[in-house]
Design a protein around this motif. Structure first.
Motif, mmCIF file in Angstrom:
data_model
loop_
_atom_site.group_PDB
_atom_site.id
_atom_site.type_symbol
_atom_site.label_atom_id
_atom_site.label_comp_id
_atom_site.label_asym_id
_atom_site.label_seq_id
_atom_site.Cartn_x
_atom_site.Cartn_y
_atom_site.Cartn_z
ATOM 1 N N GLU A 62 0.837 -1.204 0.000
ATOM 2 C CA GLU A 62 0.000 0.000 0.000
ATOM 3 C C GLU A 62 0.872 1.256 0.000
ATOM 4 O O GLU A 62 0.598 2.205 -0.735
ATOM 5 N N LYS A 65 2.459 1.777 -3.412
ATOM 6 C CA LYS A 65 1.495 2.274 -4.410
ATOM 7 C C LYS A 65 1.273 3.774 -4.240
ATOM 8 O O LYS A 65 1.197 4.513 -5.217
ATOM 9 N N ARG A 66 1.187 4.206 -2.978
ATOM 10 C CA ARG A 66 0.974 5.645 -2.727
ATOM 11 C C ARG A 66 2.183 6.440 -3.222
ATOM 12 O O ARG A 66 2.050 7.441 -3.904
ATOM 13 N N ALA A 72 1.938 6.560 -12.295
ATOM 14 C CA ALA A 72 0.790 5.697 -12.637
ATOM 15 C C ALA A 72 0.821 5.330 -14.116
ATOM 16 O O ALA A 72 1.165 6.165 -14.964
ATOM 17 N N GLU A 76 3.238 -2.318 -12.200
ATOM 18 C CA GLU A 76 2.243 -3.260 -11.682
ATOM 19 C C GLU A 76 2.810 -3.810 -10.374
ATOM 20 O O GLU A 76 3.924 -4.346 -10.355
ATOM 21 N N ILE A 77 2.049 -3.666 -9.299
ATOM 22 C CA ILE A 77 2.530 -4.136 -7.993
ATOM 23 C C ILE A 77 1.586 -5.193 -7.455
ATOM 24 O O ILE A 77 0.359 -5.000 -7.458
#
Ligand SMILES: C[S@@+](CC[C@H](N)C(=O)[O-])C[C@H]1O[C@@H](n2cnc3c(N)ncnc32)[C@H](O)[C@@H]1O
Length: 310
Positions: A62, A65-66, A72, A76-77
């Protein structure tokens, strides 16, 4: 980065120098953590570099991703073990793979994760909380022989047998539930007496390695990395203790050897004759520079090894 996930990335310049990210390149970060290395890889490979990332830890995924939101559409995570990278990243597709092993600072600092002997927390230590076996189960159920083996093999703990026996004795009176309970038992039978390291350091490291099957995962991860790399692609691995470093070094040595001498003494039994799969880029492990060592004491034990797929 969000305030609840603060991890100081180590050896960023050295990792970038090894992987040489470029626009259009594909990279995989198997230990994305707070996303420090991943951010550097994406920035250096702008505007079209691509990153596959994974981590066993949901909080890390998380946080990464932030942090990577500005990139963006270029990554890909997934949450998962890097040993499974080849299950979702195509073989021969990556120009570079990075593993920055061990734990992140939030894993150590958040008491509820149970990694730290300095803070009271449940005896957990799972990097992936979905996984079954927490440290408490091992401590309360493994035999004295099994515990001693773990403390010795994964921690190099000289008092492994004494500690294991004491645990088995004490758990007959009361189950081990917390980190401090275990740390206090070790402090009782092996007082610190001015020693720099806390007497429970090695036992906690050993339990963490066993709970997370870190050595088994590393072996699978290295094999998976080699699969997903393109010929000429590079694998960079940062380790934090000698046990991990030995696995990485042995992987490099075995991969770099020519096993095609049929009948030669060099052919280990049961091994198919095969050509070398990689070259060793760093004969000697690379260590952090003086500035980083002064700024980030956690980098002290970091060692980087780099390999190139043939
Ligand atoms: C040192 S931190 C990585 C920090 C990251 N490079 C950064 O710059 O923020 C190590 C991370 O690896 C993860 N990890 C350790 N073993 C793993 C494995 N087998 N598969 C996936 N992630 C793993 C841990 O959960 C932790 O988040």
């Amino acid at each position: 980065m969000s305030p609840e996930f603060v991890h100081k990335t180590v050896m960023t310049a050295e990792a970038l120098d090894a992987l040489k990210p470029r626009a259009g390149g594909h990279y995989a970060d198997g230990t994305i953590g707070g996303g420090g290395h991943a951010e550097a890889i994406l920035a250096t490979s702008s505007p079209t570099g691509w990153l596959f990332g994974c981590d066993r830890d949901g909080a890390a995924v998380e946080a990464a991703k932030r942090r990577l939101a500005p990139f963006a559409g270029r990554f890909e995570i997934r949450r998962g073990n890097f040993g499974e990278l080849a299950d979702w990243v195509s073989p021969g597709s990556c120009d570079g793979v990075l593993f920055d092993l061990g734990v992140s600072s939030p894993q150590l600092d958040v008491a509820e994760r149970g990694f730290s002997f300095q803070q009271e927390g449940p005896l957990d230590m799972r990097m992936d909380a979905r996984q079954g076996l927490a440290a408490a189960e091992l401590v309360n159920n493994a035999s004295a022989e099994e515990l001693a083996k773990i403390f010795w093999e994964y921690g190099g703990e000289r008092d492994s047998r004494r500690f294991a026996k004491a645990i088995v004795h004490d758990r007959g009176l009361r189950r081990f539930e917390t980190t401090r309970q275990l740390a206090e038992l070790i402090e009782r039978i092996s007082p610190r007496h001015g020693r720099k390291a806390h007497p429970a350091t090695k036992v906690f490291q050993a339990l963490r390695i066993a709970v997370n099957d870190e050595i088994g995962s590393l072996k699978h991860g290295l094999a998976a990395a080699l699969k997903i790399l393109k010929p000429g692609g590079r694998l960079a691995v940062i380790t934090f203790h000698s046990l991990e470093d030995r696995v990485v070094k042995d992987f490099g040595r075995a991969g770099a050897r020519d096993y095609t001498f049929a009948g030669g003494v060099d052919v280990p039994e049961l091994r198919e004759p095969r050509l070398p799969e990689l070259t060793i880029v760093t004969r000697k492990a690379v260590t952090p520079g003086a500035v980083e060592l002064a700024e980030n004491p956690r980098s002290r034990s970091a060692q980087l090894r780099v390999f190139e797929k043939i």
